[in-house]
Design an enzyme around this catalytic site. Structure first.
Site, PDB file in Angstrom:
ATOM      1  N   ASP A  88       1.030  -1.251  -0.129  1.00 21.13           N
ATOM      2  CA  ASP A  88       0.108  -0.090  -0.061  1.00 21.13           C
ATOM      3  C   ASP A  88       0.838   1.243  -0.053  1.00 21.13           C
ATOM      4  O   ASP A  88       1.539   1.410   0.909  1.00 21.13           O
ATOM      5  CB  ASP A  88      -0.890   0.035   1.141  1.00 21.13           C
ATOM      6  CG  ASP A  88      -1.886   1.164   1.189  1.00 21.13           C
ATOM      7  OD1 ASP A  88      -2.223   1.555   0.196  1.00 21.13           O
ATOM      8  OD2 ASP A  88      -2.604   1.356   2.288  1.00 21.13           O
TER       9      ASP A  88
ATOM     10  N   TYR B 252       1.609   5.559  -0.560  1.00 24.28           N
ATOM     11  CA  TYR B 252       0.724   6.798   0.170  1.00 24.28           C
ATOM     12  C   TYR B 252       1.303   7.906  -0.949  1.00 24.28           C
ATOM     13  O   TYR B 252       2.021   8.890  -0.454  1.00 24.28           O
ATOM     14  CB  TYR B 252       1.494   6.706   1.298  1.00 24.28           C
ATOM     15  CG  TYR B 252       1.066   7.695   2.565  1.00 24.28           C
ATOM     16  CD1 TYR B 252      -0.308   7.671   2.947  1.00 24.28           C
ATOM     17  CD2 TYR B 252       2.074   8.667   3.204  1.00 24.28           C
ATOM     18  CE1 TYR B 252      -0.538   8.570   3.914  1.00 24.28           C
ATOM     19  CE2 TYR B 252       1.510   9.637   4.129  1.00 24.28           C
ATOM     20  CZ  TYR B 252       0.451   9.426   4.473  1.00 24.28           C
ATOM     21  OH  TYR B 252      -0.082  10.573   5.416  1.00 24.28           O
TER      22      TYR B 252
ATOM     23  N   HIS C 158      -3.530  14.022   0.220  1.00 28.50           N
ATOM     24  CA  HIS C 158      -3.793  13.233   1.002  1.00 28.50           C
ATOM     25  C   HIS C 158      -2.868  13.256   2.409  1.00 28.50           C
ATOM     26  O   HIS C 158      -3.081  13.486   3.398  1.00 28.50           O
ATOM     27  CB  HIS C 158      -4.120  11.692   0.492  1.00 28.50           C
ATOM     28  CG  HIS C 158      -4.190  10.732   1.658  1.00 28.50           C
ATOM     29  ND1 HIS C 158      -5.416  10.514   2.762  1.00 28.50           N
ATOM     30  CD2 HIS C 158      -3.447   9.707   2.327  1.00 28.50           C
ATOM     31  CE1 HIS C 158      -5.373   9.609   3.560  1.00 28.50           C
ATOM     32  NE2 HIS C 158      -4.215   8.964   3.186  1.00 28.50           N
TER      33      HIS C 158
ATOM     34  N   ARG D  33      -0.419  16.152  12.583  1.00 27.55           N
ATOM     35  CA  ARG D  33       0.959  16.498  13.216  1.00 27.55           C
ATOM     36  C   ARG D  33       0.902  17.973  13.152  1.00 27.55           C
ATOM     37  O   ARG D  33       0.691  18.836  13.977  1.00 27.55           O
ATOM     38  CB  ARG D  33       1.957  15.694  12.202  1.00 27.55           C
ATOM     39  CG  ARG D  33       2.266  14.326  12.397  1.00 27.55           C
ATOM     40  CD  ARG D  33       3.320  13.743  11.667  1.00 27.55           C
ATOM     41  NE  ARG D  33       3.339  14.080  10.458  1.00 27.55           N
ATOM     42  CZ  ARG D  33       2.659  13.066   9.306  1.00 27.55           C
ATOM     43  NH1 ARG D  33       2.190  12.064   9.884  1.00 27.55           N
ATOM     44  NH2 ARG D  33       2.495  13.337   8.010  1.00 27.55           N
TER      45      ARG D  33
ATOM     46  N   GLU E 171     -10.824   4.146   2.038  1.00 21.60           N
ATOM     47  CA  GLU E 171      -9.883   4.830   1.315  1.00 21.60           C
ATOM     48  C   GLU E 171      -9.967   4.531  -0.178  1.00 21.60           C
ATOM     49  O   GLU E 171     -10.078   3.433  -0.536  1.00 21.60           O
ATOM     50  CB  GLU E 171      -8.404   4.352   1.759  1.00 21.60           C
ATOM     51  CG  GLU E 171      -8.102   4.689   3.256  1.00 21.60           C
ATOM     52  CD  GLU E 171      -6.696   4.274   3.736  1.00 21.60           C
ATOM     53  OE1 GLU E 171      -6.028   3.282   3.132  1.00 21.60           O
ATOM     54  OE2 GLU E 171      -6.393   5.225   4.578  1.00 21.60           O
TER      55      GLU E 171
ATOM     56  N   GLN F 232      -6.078   2.524  14.134  1.00 21.01           N
ATOM     57  CA  GLN F 232      -4.729   2.918  13.539  1.00 21.01           C
ATOM     58  C   GLN F 232      -4.017   3.854  14.396  1.00 21.01           C
ATOM     59  O   GLN F 232      -2.734   3.828  14.390  1.00 21.01           O
ATOM     60  CB  GLN F 232      -5.234   3.323  12.129  1.00 21.01           C
ATOM     61  CG  GLN F 232      -3.860   3.871  11.352  1.00 21.01           C
ATOM     62  CD  GLN F 232      -4.400   4.537   9.963  1.00 21.01           C
ATOM     63  OE1 GLN F 232      -5.644   4.485   9.693  1.00 21.01           O
ATOM     64  NE2 GLN F 232      -3.525   5.121   9.245  1.00 21.01           N
TER      65      GLN F 232
ATOM     66  N   TYR G 266      -0.124   2.734  15.554  1.00 19.36           N
ATOM     67  CA  TYR G 266       0.792   2.727  14.307  1.00 19.36           C
ATOM     68  C   TYR G 266       2.248   3.379  14.650  1.00 19.36           C
ATOM     69  O   TYR G 266       2.943   3.352  13.805  1.00 19.36           O
ATOM     70  CB  TYR G 266       0.211   3.640  13.224  1.00 19.36           C
ATOM     71  CG  TYR G 266       0.315   5.178  13.559  1.00 19.36           C
ATOM     72  CD1 TYR G 266      -0.214   5.997  14.259  1.00 19.36           C
ATOM     73  CD2 TYR G 266       1.339   5.738  12.552  1.00 19.36           C
ATOM     74  CE1 TYR G 266      -0.134   7.235  14.556  1.00 19.36           C
ATOM     75  CE2 TYR G 266       1.567   7.130  12.739  1.00 19.36           C
ATOM     76  CZ  TYR G 266       0.726   7.967  13.770  1.00 19.36           C
ATOM     77  OH  TYR G 266       0.958   9.200  13.560  1.00 19.36           O
TER      78      TYR G 266
ATOM     79  N   THR H 293      -4.607   6.443  -0.637  1.00 18.82           N
ATOM     80  CA  THR H 293      -5.866   7.351  -0.822  1.00 18.82           C
ATOM     81  C   THR H 293      -5.520   8.372  -1.692  1.00 18.82           C
ATOM     82  O   THR H 293      -4.571   9.011  -1.841  1.00 18.82           O
ATOM     83  CB  THR H 293      -6.061   7.994   0.640  1.00 18.82           C
ATOM     84  OG1 THR H 293      -6.171   6.918   1.552  1.00 18.82           O
ATOM     85  CG2 THR H 293      -7.573   8.498   0.543  1.00 18.82           C
TER      86      THR H 293
HETATM   87 CA    CA Z   1      -4.355   2.501   1.876  1.00 16.13          CA
END
Ligand code: CA
Length: 454
Positions: free
Chosen positions: A165, A167, A172, A181, A238, A279, A283, A388
């Protein structure tokens, strides 16, 4: 008179009109092959607005009450049984064993290599083209080869060995950085240098229509001292697309970025379900785990890069310049419109996002080059999800976390209810299609009903 024993590849296609005078009028790019020609039509019916005109010719796996799982294609609402087509000799000149199609996955077929999938797709384009009477007039073969879409169950098209996956949407990644953050430094320092990704789990990748139970797990509210256990309160979708590896590599080998598209069989729509509360707690420091592996859902028809060729567009400018092993030129993104809808139980579909695959900052060639640059091997059937796909405006964000902005902007539904995340018995529907000058190539849809926690 044509000899009946003569196969379709040996003179059987001489009834086909010459296509030399039917060059694409919209574009002179050399890679465009004749199967993309917008003027082609099929002797099979194609409803207006269909995702599956003769220019698409996707691949999938079907099951019916009479037929065991097998590879198939589709034109309009008619499914084409590739095993039966092969067994009747329509691919005889390609030296394909018909049994390669008699399988619950496309992996063996894909392993035959790009020249073979391309030849099969081109042959389907020829056989079903309106002016070609060869198969059209062999009516006795139709009941063996053709199946109504209503009579088939679609299976997951490939056996997925490994799943990555990425990113790769800058919008996104920026939204997530702002929310969780530091708005002033939303992107982490590596983001514009590395197509960031993680190794996901393949066992929970399922085909569209498979319901998924709300996951249970550990969560910890910001104001709580200790974590608690229970059903996730923040199940999200997503909006992603995934490409499927079409060629394997050996351990130690790297796919050069310039060749990477030769290793891609095709694409599907992909709903990478996520439990945001699970998550968030789990994470750090190693990344996504149980919040991301309780169900990822793929659309059943794999659309080939050949079919998508007319929809290439330039990707966003990459600044600063990326390292040489990631540098690409030309049109490497695809203009594919993407919609996400939520349908509550007994209610109507409601559009919650309209995005586009063209927004991706990192393209598929870069993702695959990066995946293998260290010598990591890949296998036919592996799935690589984009991450996403968010666009620049709030109506194009690709997850509820962004659309409802961490729950601060709930989405109003037609029945008066609100959504911050997905409720039990909601169905999430994603649709995708590319459209240009009257030619529409679509993916159909990926639908997922969220069931209450088990
Ligand atoms: Ca994903």
């Amino acid at each position: 008179m044509r000899n009946e024993r003569e196969g379709p590849g040996k003179g059987g296609f001489q009834t086909r009109p010459s296509t030399d005078n039917r060059q694409p009028t919209t574009d002179n790019r050399q890679q465009m092959n004749n199967t993309n020609n917008p003027s082609l039509s099929s002797w099979l019916p194609v409803p207006p607005g269909s995702d599956f005109p003769i220019q698409n010719i996707p691949f999938g796996i079907i099951l019916t009450k009479d037929l065991s799982p097998r590879a198939a294609s589709r034109i309009g609402d008619t499914v084409i049984d590739l095993y039966s087509l092969a067994a009747l000799g329509y691919f005889h000149d390609f030296h394909i064993e018909p049994d390669v199609f008699l399988s619950s996955s496309l992996n063996n077929f894909i392993s035959l290599g790009k020249p073979t999938w391309r030849a099969v797709r081109n042959r389907l384009s020829e056989l079903f083209e309106a002016r070609n009477s060869f198969l059209r007039d062999r009516v006795k073969d139709h009941s063996t080869i053709l199946v109504d879409i209503q009579d088939v169950e679609m299976l997951l098209p490939v056996k997925v060995g490994d799943y990555t996956d990425f990113y790769s949407s800058i919008e996104h990644a920026t939204n997530v950085g702002i929310m969780f953050r530091d708005p002033a430094n939303a992107l982490l320092p590596n983001w514009k240098h590395i197509p960031v990704g993680y190794h996901g789990r393949s066992s929970s990748i399922v085909v569209s229509g498979t319901p998924v139970h709300r996951p249970k797990g550990q969560t910890k509210a910001d104001d709580a001292e200790l974590p608690e256990f229970g059903p996730s309160k923040q199940v999200d979708f997503e909006l992603e697309m995934a490409f499927i590896a079409g060629k394997s590599t050996s351990l130690g080998e790297s796919v050069p970025v310039r060749d990477a598209e030769e290793y891609i069989f095709g694409l599907v729509l992909f709903n990478d379900l996520s439990a945001r509360d699970i998550q968030k707690w789990e994470y750090v420091p190693l990344g996504p785990f149980l919040g991301k592996n309780f169900g990822s859902v793929a659309s059943p028809w794999v659309v080939t890069l050949d079919a998508l060729e007319p929809f290439r567009v330039q990707g966003p400018k990459q600044e600063p310049a990326v390292l040489p092993y990631l540098q690409t030129s030309g049109e490497r993104n695809l203009n594919i419109q993407l919609d996400v809808l939520i349908r509550p139980e007994g209610g109507a579909e409601h559009l919650v996002s309209h995005s586009n695959f063209k927004f991706m900052y990192w393209n598929m060639a870069q993702q695959l080059a990066h995946q293998t640059v260290n010598g990591c091997n890949i296998n036919v059937g592996d799935m690589y999800a984009s991450g996403t796909i968010s666009g620049p405006t709030p109506d194009s964000f690709g997850s509820m976390m962004e659309i409802a902005w961490k729950g601060t902007k709930p989405v109003g539904m037609p029945d008066g209810s609100e959504r911050k995340f997905i409720h039990d018995n909601d169905t999430v529907i994603m649709r995708g299609y590319a459209e240009r000058e009257g030619l529409r190539i679509g993916f159909g849809e990926v639908t997922t009903r969220i069931l209450p926690a088990k």
